[in-house]
Structures are given as C-alpha cells and as structure tokens.
Write a protein that holds these residues in place. Structure first.
Motif, PDB file in Angstrom:
ATOM      1  N   GLU A 148       0.675  -1.298  -0.139  1.00  0.00           N
ATOM      2  CA  GLU A 148       0.085  -0.211   0.267  1.00  0.00           C
ATOM      3  C   GLU A 148       0.770   1.666   0.057  1.00  0.00           C
ATOM      4  N   ILE A 149       1.679   1.372   1.017  1.00  0.00           N
ATOM      5  CA  ILE A 149       2.796   2.440   0.877  1.00  0.00           C
ATOM      6  C   ILE A 149       3.355   2.409  -0.093  1.00  0.00           C
ATOM      7  N   LEU A 150       3.587   1.180  -1.165  1.00  0.00           N
ATOM      8  CA  LEU A 150       4.569   1.608  -2.404  1.00  0.00           C
ATOM      9  C   LEU A 150       3.410   2.386  -3.600  1.00  0.00           C
ATOM     10  N   ALA A 151       2.202   1.723  -3.002  1.00  0.00           N
ATOM     11  CA  ALA A 151       0.896   2.004  -4.297  1.00  0.00           C
ATOM     12  C   ALA A 151       1.271   3.903  -4.254  1.00  0.00           C
ATOM     13  N   LEU A 152       0.802   4.452  -2.964  1.00  0.00           N
ATOM     14  CA  LEU A 152       0.741   4.980  -2.868  1.00  0.00           C
ATOM     15  C   LEU A 152       2.065   6.533  -3.342  1.00  0.00           C
ATOM     16  N   ILE A 153       3.092   5.949  -2.817  1.00  0.00           N
ATOM     17  CA  ILE A 153       4.549   6.178  -3.549  1.00  0.00           C
ATOM     18  C   ILE A 153       4.368   6.765  -5.388  1.00  0.00           C
ATOM     19  N   THR A 190      12.616   7.109  -6.638  1.00  0.00           N
ATOM     20  CA  THR A 190      12.374   7.217  -8.289  1.00  0.00           C
ATOM     21  C   THR A 190      12.607   5.824  -9.478  1.00  0.00           C
ATOM     22  N   GLN A 191      12.969   5.243  -8.451  1.00  0.00           N
ATOM     23  CA  GLN A 191      13.492   2.982  -8.190  1.00  0.00           C
ATOM     24  C   GLN A 191      12.226   2.567  -7.620  1.00  0.00           C
ATOM     25  N   ALA A 192      11.582   2.567  -6.904  1.00  0.00           N
ATOM     26  CA  ALA A 192      10.617   2.412  -6.001  1.00  0.00           C
ATOM     27  C   ALA A 192       9.305   2.818  -7.076  1.00  0.00           C
ATOM     28  N   VAL A 193       9.826   3.700  -8.033  1.00  0.00           N
ATOM     29  CA  VAL A 193       8.259   4.016  -8.047  1.00  0.00           C
ATOM     30  C   VAL A 193       8.241   3.595  -9.884  1.00  0.00           C
TER      31      VAL A 193
END
Length: 214
Positions: A148-153, A190-193
C-alpha cells in the motif's frame, strides 16, 4: 438467497483477492463483477469499499458510493479504526465498518447482517496480519501495508501525505518504506516508482468514477 456484493478498489488484484476469499461462500454471497470503464447499471445489496491505497471514510469515495442508489448498503473495509473515521463514516450513512483481519466466515456473517438492515462495526484489527485477499507485490514478498505504501508512492504521494491518508506516524511510514525498498531492491524513490509501475501499483482507472450519479 445470496446477497449481491460489489467490491470497490482501483486495483484489480485487490478486488479479485477479496472475491476469491469469499468464493467458498458462493451460496450466501454473490460477487457482482462490474467492468471497469463502464457506468454502473446493476443494483447490488452491499458495496464493500476496500481502502487499499484509497482515501479513508473522510474522502470523496465514500460519498460517491452513498449517493448512488444502485450501491445498496455501503461498507468501509479497512485497517484504520480511528474513532473519528468511524464516526464520520456512520454520520455519512455507511452501514458498516469492517476490519481487514476478519476471517472470511465472520466477514460473510457481517455482510449478511448489514444486508438485513443492521449497522455493523467489527472489532478493531489486532496487528497487521491479513486474513485473506491479495494485493500487488505479494508474490515478491511485500506485506499488504508495504504494498500500500509503495502504491501511494507510485501515485506520487509524499511521505507526509501518505502518513495523513493512512493514519500512521511519519516514522512508521519511513520504516515501511525502508523494508519495502529492501524487498524490491530499490535504492531511491525513483527506482521504487519504476518498480511500482512495472508490478501493478500504478492505477490506470479510477473505479469510483463508474459509481458517480449521472
């Protein structure tokens, strides 16, 4: 007679995960699969608003569902049991506020009671263990909260915005980010996105638009 249930969340895998969790109760709950990008024209008994990477009860999504008579009784399905949010949801007209830790049998029982006219608030979640369902990145080892946190990022939210929307502390958000980055091999936002876009964390369609009264 089974109740007709719609599940609302922008992520196909989340919707499919909840539907799969309830599949063994098909005689009691009939999941109505509503096609994305098409207006809702099918009446259901209960609509379950899954808050994965969505606004909580204080957001516009709940208002959109409550304004559509085809949605039937609207239920918030969430981790966040802040008393203020429960009060807001009920004041707006929600018929239930259910924890994502509920076992499938208890969830079905709650949905049936709600369809019958009761207002049901489940016990608050204990811990962060998901009973069932699915979410983007699960196969890669992400917990639902990390996903969920990665989705929001991936949606472009700042750490502060994520903390506000999830009702978590900024330190908790940073902890989830560190653990998620470690699991997906990201060394920067940026890599996470980029990872999120490549692994289903980018929203192509806002399902709530289908429920807007026209």
């Amino acid at each position: 007679m089974s109740i007709r249930l719609a599940i609302v969340d922008d992520y196909d895998v989340v919707v499919a995960g909840v539907a799969h969790m309830l599949a063994r109760y098909a005689g009691r709950v009939a999941f109505v699969e509503l096609l994305a990008n098409e207006p809702v024209d099918v009446a259901v008994d209960v609509t379950l608003l899954d808050t994965f990477a969505q606004s909580e009860a204080d957001g516009s999504e709940l208002d959109e569902l409550l304004s559509n008579e085809l949605a039937g009784r609207v239920v918030v399905y969430t981790w966040v049991f802040d008393p203020r949010l429960i009060e807001i949801a009920l004041a707006k007209g929600a018929s239930g506020y259910l924890a994502k830790t509920l076992p499938a049998a208890d969830l079905v029982d709650a949905l049936e009671r709600i369809a019958g006219g009761e207002i049901v608030i489940s016990p608050a979640p204990v811990g962060r263990s998901t009973v069932g369902g699915d979410w983007p990145g699960r196969e890669e080892g992400l917990s639902e909260r990390e996903s969920e946190i990665l989705a929001l990022i991936t949606q472009g939210r700042s750490n502060h915005e994520i903390a506000v929307s999830t009702f978590l502390s900024l330190n908790s958000i940073k902890t989830y980010i560190r653990s998620a980055y470690s699991k997906v091999g990201a060394a920067s936002r940026t890599q996470a996105v980029l990872w999120g876009v490549a692994h289903g964390l980018h929203v192509d369609h806002r399902r709530i638009k289908d429920w807007r009264v026209r």
